[in-house]
Write a protein that holds these residues in place. Structure first.
Motif, PDB file in Angstrom:
ATOM      1  N   ASN A 256      39.515 -56.092  10.948  1.00 35.05           N
ATOM      2  CA  ASN A 256      38.883 -55.195  10.962  1.00 35.05           C
ATOM      3  C   ASN A 256      37.839 -55.328  12.214  1.00 35.05           C
ATOM      4  N   THR A 257      38.833 -55.332  13.202  1.00 38.96           N
ATOM      5  CA  THR A 257      37.591 -55.554  14.724  1.00 38.96           C
ATOM      6  C   THR A 257      37.074 -54.300  15.513  1.00 38.96           C
ATOM      7  N   ALA A 258      37.672 -52.966  14.292  1.00 39.56           N
ATOM      8  CA  ALA A 258      36.784 -51.529  15.685  1.00 39.56           C
ATOM      9  C   ALA A 258      35.397 -52.192  15.665  1.00 39.56           C
ATOM     10  N   GLY A 259      34.942 -51.498  16.051  1.00 43.33           N
ATOM     11  CA  GLY A 259      33.365 -50.862  16.144  1.00 43.33           C
ATOM     12  C   GLY A 259      32.324 -51.678  15.317  1.00 43.33           C
ATOM     13  N   VAL A 260      32.343 -53.501  15.719  1.00 41.23           N
ATOM     14  CA  VAL A 260      31.608 -54.114  15.221  1.00 41.23           C
ATOM     15  C   VAL A 260      30.675 -55.357  17.044  1.00 41.23           C
ATOM     16  N   GLY A 261      31.217 -54.637  18.409  1.00 46.55           N
ATOM     17  CA  GLY A 261      30.413 -54.939  19.510  1.00 46.55           C
ATOM     18  C   GLY A 261      31.359 -56.041  19.770  1.00 46.55           C
ATOM     19  N   LEU A 262      32.398 -56.056  19.433  1.00 46.05           N
ATOM     20  CA  LEU A 262      33.818 -57.732  19.755  1.00 46.05           C
ATOM     21  C   LEU A 262      33.793 -58.011  21.233  1.00 46.05           C
ATOM     22  N   GLU A 263      33.654 -56.685  22.324  1.00 42.90           N
ATOM     23  CA  GLU A 263      33.785 -55.406  24.019  1.00 42.90           C
ATOM     24  C   GLU A 263      32.059 -56.684  24.322  1.00 42.90           C
ATOM     25  N   GLU A 264      31.488 -56.265  23.883  1.00 40.79           N
ATOM     26  CA  GLU A 264      29.923 -55.851  24.105  1.00 40.79           C
ATOM     27  C   GLU A 264      29.207 -57.529  24.186  1.00 40.79           C
ATOM     28  N   ALA A 265      29.791 -58.136  23.318  1.00 39.69           N
ATOM     29  CA  ALA A 265      29.818 -59.999  23.209  1.00 39.69           C
ATOM     30  C   ALA A 265      30.904 -60.515  24.423  1.00 39.69           C
ATOM     31  N   GLY A 266      32.084 -60.024  24.537  1.00 40.20           N
ATOM     32  CA  GLY A 266      32.833 -60.478  25.267  1.00 40.20           C
ATOM     33  C   GLY A 266      34.229 -61.146  24.667  1.00 40.20           C
ATOM     34  N   VAL A 267      34.775 -61.259  22.878  1.00 39.49           N
ATOM     35  CA  VAL A 267      35.308 -61.588  22.037  1.00 39.49           C
ATOM     36  C   VAL A 267      36.999 -60.764  23.084  1.00 39.49           C
ATOM     37  N   THR A 268      37.751 -61.686  23.619  1.00 37.13           N
ATOM     38  CA  THR A 268      38.764 -61.067  22.941  1.00 37.13           C
ATOM     39  C   THR A 268      39.629 -60.773  21.970  1.00 37.13           C
ATOM     40  N   LEU A 269      40.409 -59.527  22.437  1.00 33.08           N
ATOM     41  CA  LEU A 269      41.246 -59.367  20.996  1.00 33.08           C
ATOM     42  C   LEU A 269      43.027 -59.446  21.561  1.00 33.08           C
ATOM     43  N   THR A 270      43.727 -59.541  20.568  1.00 33.35           N
ATOM     44  CA  THR A 270      45.050 -59.875  21.291  1.00 33.35           C
ATOM     45  C   THR A 270      45.813 -58.526  21.018  1.00 33.35           C
ATOM     46  N   GLU A 271      47.004 -58.710  21.576  1.00 31.91           N
ATOM     47  CA  GLU A 271      47.838 -57.088  21.335  1.00 31.91           C
ATOM     48  C   GLU A 271      48.112 -56.900  20.146  1.00 31.91           C
ATOM     49  N   SER A 272      47.437 -57.099  19.633  1.00 30.04           N
ATOM     50  CA  SER A 272      47.824 -56.575  17.444  1.00 30.04           C
ATOM     51  C   SER A 272      46.559 -56.218  17.375  1.00 30.04           C
ATOM     52  N   GLY A 273      45.717 -56.682  18.020  1.00 25.94           N
ATOM     53  CA  GLY A 273      43.992 -56.673  17.378  1.00 25.94           C
ATOM     54  C   GLY A 273      43.274 -57.172  17.089  1.00 25.94           C
ATOM     55  N   HIS A 274      44.075 -58.469  16.648  1.00 29.37           N
ATOM     56  CA  HIS A 274      43.309 -59.677  16.010  1.00 29.37           C
ATOM     57  C   HIS A 274      42.315 -60.100  16.999  1.00 29.37           C
ATOM     58  N   ILE A 275      41.111 -61.011  16.464  1.00 20.91           N
ATOM     59  CA  ILE A 275      40.873 -61.543  17.733  1.00 20.91           C
ATOM     60  C   ILE A 275      40.982 -63.071  18.164  1.00 20.91           C
ATOM     61  N   LYS A 276      41.441 -63.385  19.306  1.00 22.71           N
ATOM     62  CA  LYS A 276      41.388 -64.066  19.980  1.00 22.71           C
ATOM     63  C   LYS A 276      40.840 -65.545  19.652  1.00 22.71           C
ATOM     64  N   VAL A 277      41.729 -66.569  19.320  1.00 23.27           N
ATOM     65  CA  VAL A 277      41.161 -67.723  18.891  1.00 23.27           C
ATOM     66  C   VAL A 277      41.616 -69.591  19.192  1.00 23.27           C
ATOM     67  N   ASP A 278      41.029 -70.449  19.415  1.00 25.28           N
ATOM     68  CA  ASP A 278      41.862 -71.324  20.302  1.00 25.28           C
ATOM     69  C   ASP A 278      41.491 -72.325  18.206  1.00 25.28           C
ATOM     70  N   GLY A 279      41.977 -74.062  19.224  1.00 20.40           N
ATOM     71  CA  GLY A 279      42.692 -74.852  17.619  1.00 20.40           C
ATOM     72  C   GLY A 279      41.865 -75.243  16.457  1.00 20.40           C
ATOM     73  N   VAL A 280      40.053 -75.163  17.656  1.00 18.05           N
ATOM     74  CA  VAL A 280      38.585 -75.296  16.980  1.00 18.05           C
ATOM     75  C   VAL A 280      38.086 -73.805  16.312  1.00 18.05           C
ATOM     76  N   SER A 281      38.857 -72.706  16.689  1.00 19.53           N
ATOM     77  CA  SER A 281      39.103 -71.421  16.359  1.00 19.53           C
ATOM     78  C   SER A 281      37.179 -70.633  16.795  1.00 19.53           C
ATOM     79  N   ARG A 282      37.276 -71.020  18.220  1.00 18.33           N
ATOM     80  CA  ARG A 282      36.808 -70.733  19.142  1.00 18.33           C
ATOM     81  C   ARG A 282      37.628 -69.301  19.904  1.00 18.33           C
ATOM     82  N   THR A 283      36.056 -67.723  20.004  1.00 19.65           N
ATOM     83  CA  THR A 283      36.401 -67.217  20.451  1.00 19.65           C
ATOM     84  C   THR A 283      36.687 -67.142  22.358  1.00 19.65           C
ATOM     85  N   THR A 284      36.593 -66.131  23.249  1.00 20.30           N
ATOM     86  CA  THR A 284      36.458 -66.139  24.428  1.00 20.30           C
ATOM     87  C   THR A 284      34.945 -66.019  24.571  1.00 20.30           C
ATOM     88  N   ALA A 285      34.005 -66.557  23.432  1.00 17.40           N
ATOM     89  CA  ALA A 285      32.876 -66.065  24.119  1.00 17.40           C
ATOM     90  C   ALA A 285      32.305 -67.040  23.747  1.00 17.40           C
TER      91      ALA A 285
END
Length: 444
Positions: A256-285
């Protein structure tokens, strides 16, 4: 809950109800339904244990009252959701019912019934989940063609249920509705049911399905599902047609990553549309973390909760260890259950790990015989040379509980001798775990 107990001021924005899909439409409802199906399967075998029912013919056979079952399922889900809400309110968490959208990495705009409000935050945890994927040629109508969130609206047991998709969800529902008394056809596009799971477990489940009358169509793809006058018609890739009274479509989920302002906040998505996270759950923002099905790591409630706890610990400066996916224990609630943890035999076959494997059938386990359990095994994988437990599989009744000792061994890097030297109860199914570990002993 973790953030509040660490002293943070916490606000939750939620549009459907506390607990998300795990509690409201997915895990809690399906496992409640499965508990009823399991009981019916046990009652159906009671005769072999010497339990007789008065009356003859249909009077002595169990029958599923689906309206009662589904009412209980949905009441239990609502009750669980209310328990979660009460627990949050006790901790002073502010709950805002509405749809949230990120304006930037510190601000959320929420559309509520009262209007729009803005919430400022030092850190944001995105746990927006996923929804059932639909086939354009198989649109659910909530009556005959169903997704897994709609199936609890049925008041009568489907006479002939066609399940499209043989992953975890499809296999669980096929097993449950077979137990409840439906004639089930499972359409599987792959060679085996449960693709990607332990091959021995998948084979055993296929054998059980065959014995219990589930019709598994492997290497078959559903191209279209249509309603007919009295049911459904499923057209397969080769042009052949399967008919039934109802169809359940289980072909994965979409975050459910469409229309929640992720791009505006600088959150990067993977090719499959999932939110990209690291080992401690951080996004790119900065300041934004994510957990659960929206991250595409593992679609498991336990992993979602762990990702969330790790995110909060990291943000609050508490002690934190990155998520280790090779320690995740998971269970498939078919009958029998299939639980696994850590390294798999496929990992050994691919050369990723070197290990020794012992597999013990439950047929020789005294407790299994007493319970008339015919299907199941215990498998333990130990690192070659050192004898450290690195993985395991349990198939059988309550495998979801039985996997825990192996999970502890994997997480704490216990030696097979550590597992073998701990006392088990006789007779017990855990005795087979101890015995498997004993057979992996390396003579020094």
């Amino acid at each position: 809950m973790v953030a509040a107990s660490l002293g943070a001021h916490v606000t939750i924005v939620e549009r459907a109800g506390l607990g998300g899909s795990a509690v409201l439409t997915d895990v809690v409802p399906s496992k409640t339904l499965i508990a009823t199906a399991d009981l019916m399967t046990r009652v159906g075998e009671a005769d072999e244990l010497g339990v007789k029912f008065d009356g003859d013919g249909t009077a002595s056979k169990p029958r599923a009252d689906l309206k009662h079952i589904n009412d209980r399922v949905l009441n239990l889900a609502r009750g669980q959701s209310e328990d979660i809400r009460a627990g949050l309110e006790r901790l002073g968490v502010e709950i805002v019912i509405g749809s949230g959208k990120l304006l930037n990495n510190n601000t959320i705009e929420v559309l509520t019934l009262e209007g729009t409000r803005t919430i400022d935050a030092d850190a944001i945890l995105l746990a927006v989940g996923a929804h059932p994927r639909e086939l354009p040629t198989a649109k659910p109508d909530g009556e005959r063609i169903l997704n897994w969130a709609q199936i609890y609206n049925l008041d009568e047991l489907p006479e002939e249920l066609i399940v499209v998709g043989s992953g975890v969800t499809g296999a669980e529902f096929a097993s449950a509705y077979n137990g409840l008394g439906s004639k089930v056809t499972l359409i599987s596009s792959r060679d085996q049911v449960l693709p990607g799971e332990d091959t021995d477990a998948a084979k055993l489940l296929e054998g059980v399905f065959e014995r219990r009358g589930v019709n598994v169509l492997s290497k078959s793809r559903a191209n279209a599902v249509e309603r007919t006058d009295d049911g459904v018609k499923v057209t397969l890739g080769d042009g052949s047609i399967v008919t039934g009274t109802h169809c359940l479509v289980c072909v994965g989920s979409i975050p459910n990553t469409a229309g929640v302002g992720l791009e505006e906040a600088g959150v990067t998505l993977t090719e499959s549309g999932h939110i990209k996270v690291d080992g401690v759950s951080r996004t790119t923002a900065p300041n934004i973390y994510a957990a659960g099905d929206c991250t595409g790591v593992f679609a498991l409630a336990s992993v979602a909760a762990m990702q969330g706890r790790i995110a909060i610990a990291h943000f609050m400066g508490d002690g934190v260890k990155p998520l280790k996916l090779n320690q995740v224990a998971s269970n498939i609630f078919t009958s029998p259950e299939i639980a696994s943890v850590g390294v798999s035999e496929a990992d050994l076959a691919s050369g990723k790990y070197q290990g020794d494997v012992v597999m013990l059938s439950l047929l020789s386990n005294a407790r299994a015989k007493m319970r008339n359990t015919k299907d199941g095994f215990v498998k333990i994988i130990a690192r070659k040379g050192s004898g450290t437990v690195i993985g395991g599989v349990v198939v059988g009744p309550n495998a979801s509980e039985l996997i825990f000792p192996i999970s502890v061994a994997v997480t704490q890097k216990l030696h097979v001798d550590d597992v073998a030297s701990a006392f088990t109860v006789y007779p017990s199914l855990t005795g087979s775990i101890s015995e498997a570990a004993r057979r992996l002993h390396v003579h020094m």
